[in-house]
Design a protein around this motif. Sequence first.
Motif, PDB file in Angstrom:
ATOM      1  N   LYS A  93       0.807  -1.221   0.000  1.00 29.10           N
ATOM      2  CA  LYS A  93       0.000   0.000   0.000  1.00 29.10           C
ATOM      3  C   LYS A  93       0.843   1.275   0.000  1.00 29.10           C
ATOM      4  CE  LYS A  93      -2.474  -1.354   3.611  1.00 29.10           C
ATOM      5  NZ  LYS A  93      -3.524  -1.518   4.606  1.00 29.10           N
ATOM      6  N   THR A  94       1.927   1.285  -0.762  1.00 26.36           N
ATOM      7  CA  THR A  94       2.743   2.490  -0.862  1.00 26.36           C
ATOM      8  C   THR A  94       2.014   3.492  -1.748  1.00 26.36           C
ATOM      9  OG1 THR A  94       4.733   1.147  -0.688  1.00 26.36           O
ATOM     10  CG2 THR A  94       5.003   3.407  -1.487  1.00 26.36           C
ATOM     11  N   GLU A  95       1.898   4.722  -1.258  1.00 31.99           N
ATOM     12  CA  GLU A  95       1.162   5.762  -1.989  1.00 31.99           C
ATOM     13  C   GLU A  95       2.067   6.962  -2.231  1.00 31.99           C
ATOM     14  OE1 GLU A  95      -2.967   8.381  -1.542  1.00 31.99           O
ATOM     15  OE2 GLU A  95      -2.409   6.953   0.007  1.00 31.99           O
ATOM     16  N   ARG A 157      -3.558   4.623 -10.463  1.00 24.70           N
ATOM     17  CA  ARG A 157      -4.094   5.809  -9.790  1.00 24.70           C
ATOM     18  C   ARG A 157      -4.962   5.353  -8.632  1.00 24.70           C
ATOM     19  NH1 ARG A 157      -9.263   6.965 -10.309  1.00 24.70           N
ATOM     20  NH2 ARG A 157     -10.446   5.975 -11.956  1.00 24.70           N
ATOM     21  N   SER A 158      -4.998   6.151  -7.598  1.00 22.71           N
ATOM     22  CA  SER A 158      -5.820   5.864  -6.423  1.00 22.71           C
ATOM     23  C   SER A 158      -7.285   6.145  -6.725  1.00 22.71           C
ATOM     24  CB  SER A 158      -5.355   6.740  -5.251  1.00 22.71           C
ATOM     25  OG  SER A 158      -6.267   6.680  -4.195  1.00 22.71           O
ATOM     26  N   LYS A 159      -8.145   5.293  -6.236  1.00 27.48           N
ATOM     27  CA  LYS A 159      -9.584   5.530  -6.392  1.00 27.48           C
ATOM     28  C   LYS A 159     -10.087   6.539  -5.362  1.00 27.48           C
ATOM     29  CE  LYS A 159     -10.700   1.190  -8.596  1.00 27.48           C
ATOM     30  NZ  LYS A 159      -9.562   0.332  -8.639  1.00 27.48           N
ATOM     31  N   ILE A 166      -0.613   4.736  -6.475  1.00 25.85           N
ATOM     32  CA  ILE A 166      -0.312   3.691  -5.494  1.00 25.85           C
ATOM     33  C   ILE A 166       0.422   2.529  -6.164  1.00 25.85           C
ATOM     34  CG2 ILE A 166      -2.151   4.273  -3.877  1.00 25.85           C
ATOM     35  CD1 ILE A 166      -3.859   2.091  -5.099  1.00 25.85           C
ATOM     36  N   SER A 167       1.192   1.816  -5.342  1.00 29.88           N
ATOM     37  CA  SER A 167       1.916   0.648  -5.836  1.00 29.88           C
ATOM     38  C   SER A 167       0.935  -0.490  -6.070  1.00 29.88           C
ATOM     39  CB  SER A 167       2.986   0.231  -4.832  1.00 29.88           C
ATOM     40  OG  SER A 167       2.387  -0.148  -3.612  1.00 29.88           O
ATOM     41  N   GLU A 168       1.277  -1.307  -7.039  1.00 30.99           N
ATOM     42  CA  GLU A 168       0.466  -2.475  -7.388  1.00 30.99           C
ATOM     43  C   GLU A 168       1.458  -3.587  -7.691  1.00 30.99           C
ATOM     44  OE1 GLU A 168      -1.452  -2.784 -11.520  1.00 30.99           O
ATOM     45  OE2 GLU A 168      -3.072  -2.040 -10.252  1.00 30.99           O
ATOM     46  N   LEU A 169       1.508  -4.621  -6.844  1.00 28.21           N
ATOM     47  CA  LEU A 169       2.461  -5.701  -7.062  1.00 28.21           C
ATOM     48  C   LEU A 169       1.985  -6.603  -8.186  1.00 28.21           C
ATOM     49  CD1 LEU A 169       3.375  -6.665  -3.389  1.00 28.21           C
ATOM     50  CD2 LEU A 169       4.590  -5.139  -4.947  1.00 28.21           C
TER      51      LEU A 169
END
Length: 187
Positions: A93-95, A157-159, A166-169
């Motif tokens: 959850k890195t933003e 992009r964050s909702k 945001i990071s997405e693995l």
Amino acid sequence: RLGFDLNDGSAPGESVEVISNVASSKDSMWNPVYGERSTIRDKYNQLTITLAQKKIPSHILELVFRCYDSGAAICYRIPRSPSRDEINIKREKTEFRFLADHVAWCVTSAQGEYARKSISKMGSGVERPLTLKVDDSTYVAIAEAGLVDYARMKLTRSKENPYSIISELSSSVQATLPLSTPWRVIM
């Protein structure tokens, strides 16, 4: 926002208390195997904050922040504990939060064509490095460094916040502890 969601339903980084914080700095030189320069200066100030989760299952999480002259980076460290020697990360959850809807140059595949889009329109699965134009003379890039035995980071992009990324693995991460994640870099 920082932290993880684990496959067991827990979330290191939520409901935590600060156990310690340690400041340090480094100024050294290293020699790359190849590249434009024969030596590279590695100079930064670092802050390591150790957090303990208040609820069960309890996790220890270290946040390592580095500030360089040309950017900043964060790394998560999860030490081995008496009750846990393995971890399975479902989501990171890195933003990266910005003040405006900056223009970004996005691509969703390694060999793809870049598209110029604002943060609020960039979608998901964006490759890194991601370059953004903050103003007429300022550009920043979000990157990843030290990727070893960990899922690669893509960006979305964050909702919740139209100016956040945001990071997405690319997959879940099953690892033996201690674990040190790749560096999340903004420069």
